[in-house]
Structure formats: C-alpha cells, structure tokens
Design a protein around this motif. Structure first.
Motif, mmCIF file in Angstrom:
data_model
loop_
_atom_site.group_PDB
_atom_site.id
_atom_site.type_symbol
_atom_site.label_atom_id
_atom_site.label_comp_id
_atom_site.label_asym_id
_atom_site.label_seq_id
_atom_site.Cartn_x
_atom_site.Cartn_y
_atom_site.Cartn_z
ATOM 1 N N THR A 3 0.832 -1.195 0.000
ATOM 2 C CA THR A 3 0.000 0.000 0.000
ATOM 3 C C THR A 3 0.869 1.249 0.000
ATOM 4 O O THR A 3 0.577 2.214 -0.709
ATOM 5 N N ALA A 4 1.963 1.243 0.769
ATOM 6 C CA ALA A 4 2.873 2.387 0.803
ATOM 7 C C ALA A 4 3.514 2.604 -0.556
ATOM 8 O O ALA A 4 3.604 3.738 -1.045
ATOM 9 N N VAL A 5 3.955 1.527 -1.195
ATOM 10 C CA VAL A 5 4.564 1.643 -2.520
ATOM 11 C C VAL A 5 3.567 2.208 -3.518
ATOM 12 O O VAL A 5 3.883 3.116 -4.296
ATOM 13 N N ALA A 6 2.345 1.698 -3.508
ATOM 14 C CA ALA A 6 1.321 2.186 -4.433
ATOM 15 C C ALA A 6 1.031 3.665 -4.203
ATOM 16 O O ALA A 6 0.880 4.433 -5.159
ATOM 17 N N ALA A 7 0.978 4.082 -2.945
ATOM 18 C CA ALA A 7 0.706 5.486 -2.634
ATOM 19 C C ALA A 7 1.841 6.383 -3.101
ATOM 20 O O ALA A 7 1.604 7.472 -3.650
ATOM 21 N N GLU A 20 -3.356 9.115 3.781
ATOM 22 C CA GLU A 20 -4.492 9.785 3.133
ATOM 23 C C GLU A 20 -4.836 9.103 1.815
ATOM 24 O O GLU A 20 -6.004 8.858 1.513
ATOM 25 N N CYS A 21 -3.814 8.783 1.042
ATOM 26 C CA CYS A 21 -4.029 8.096 -0.232
ATOM 27 C C CYS A 21 -4.683 6.728 -0.001
ATOM 28 O O CYS A 21 -5.620 6.354 -0.703
ATOM 29 N N ALA A 22 -4.191 6.007 0.983
ATOM 30 C CA ALA A 22 -4.745 4.687 1.292
ATOM 31 C C ALA A 22 -6.198 4.793 1.747
ATOM 32 O O ALA A 22 -7.036 3.971 1.361
#
Length: 83
Positions: A3-7, A20-22
């Motif tokens: 999730t961090a990588v995607a954000a 916030e993005c997640a």
C-alpha cells in the motif's frame, strides 16, 4: 508495504500523504493491495498513518527509496528493471 509503494507511485511523499491516499482508495484497490478485511462487515480497511511510520522505520526505508527498491527488484526470475 504494498500500500505504501502504491501510494508513493501515486505521488505521496510522506507517511501522512500515504495514509491519506490509502484511506481514499476504493475497496477494490484495498483488496488488491492486501489490506485487512473485517470478517463481519467484509469492508477492507487501510492502515493508519502510525502503522505506515512504524513499518517504514522498522525496515529503515524512506518512501522514495522503497519505490526505487520495488522498481529495481526482479520479479519471478526476471532481470532487474531500469526505472
């Protein structure tokens, strides 16, 4: 971590921006990223900002460094990719 990588790939540059993005991600995206699913409601929940901070600190990663690592890491025996 996924999730961090995607954000970060979506433009987040801090743990607060990652959270916030997640939190803004649709349920289908959270499911694909492997977010926790409440067994009673079936709703996927994004990790809190403190969770992102703790995980990144635990592996000694910076957000941009995490993305660079993921981009260069070989997948299923492939040669490393150039970013």
């Amino acid at each position: 971590m996924t999730t961090a990588v995607a954000a970060v790939l979506a433009g987040a540059r801090s743990a607060a921006a990652v959270a916030e993005c997640a939190n803004d991600a649709p349920q289908q995206v959270l499911a694909g990223l492997g977010a926790w699913r409440n067994p009673f409601t079936g709703v996927y929940r994004a990790p809190d900002e403190s969770t992102f901070r703790r995980i990144l600190a635990g592996v000694g990663a910076t957000l941009p460094g995490l993305c660079r690592y993921r981009c260069l890491r070989p997948v299923d025996g492939e040669a490393p990719r150039r970013c």
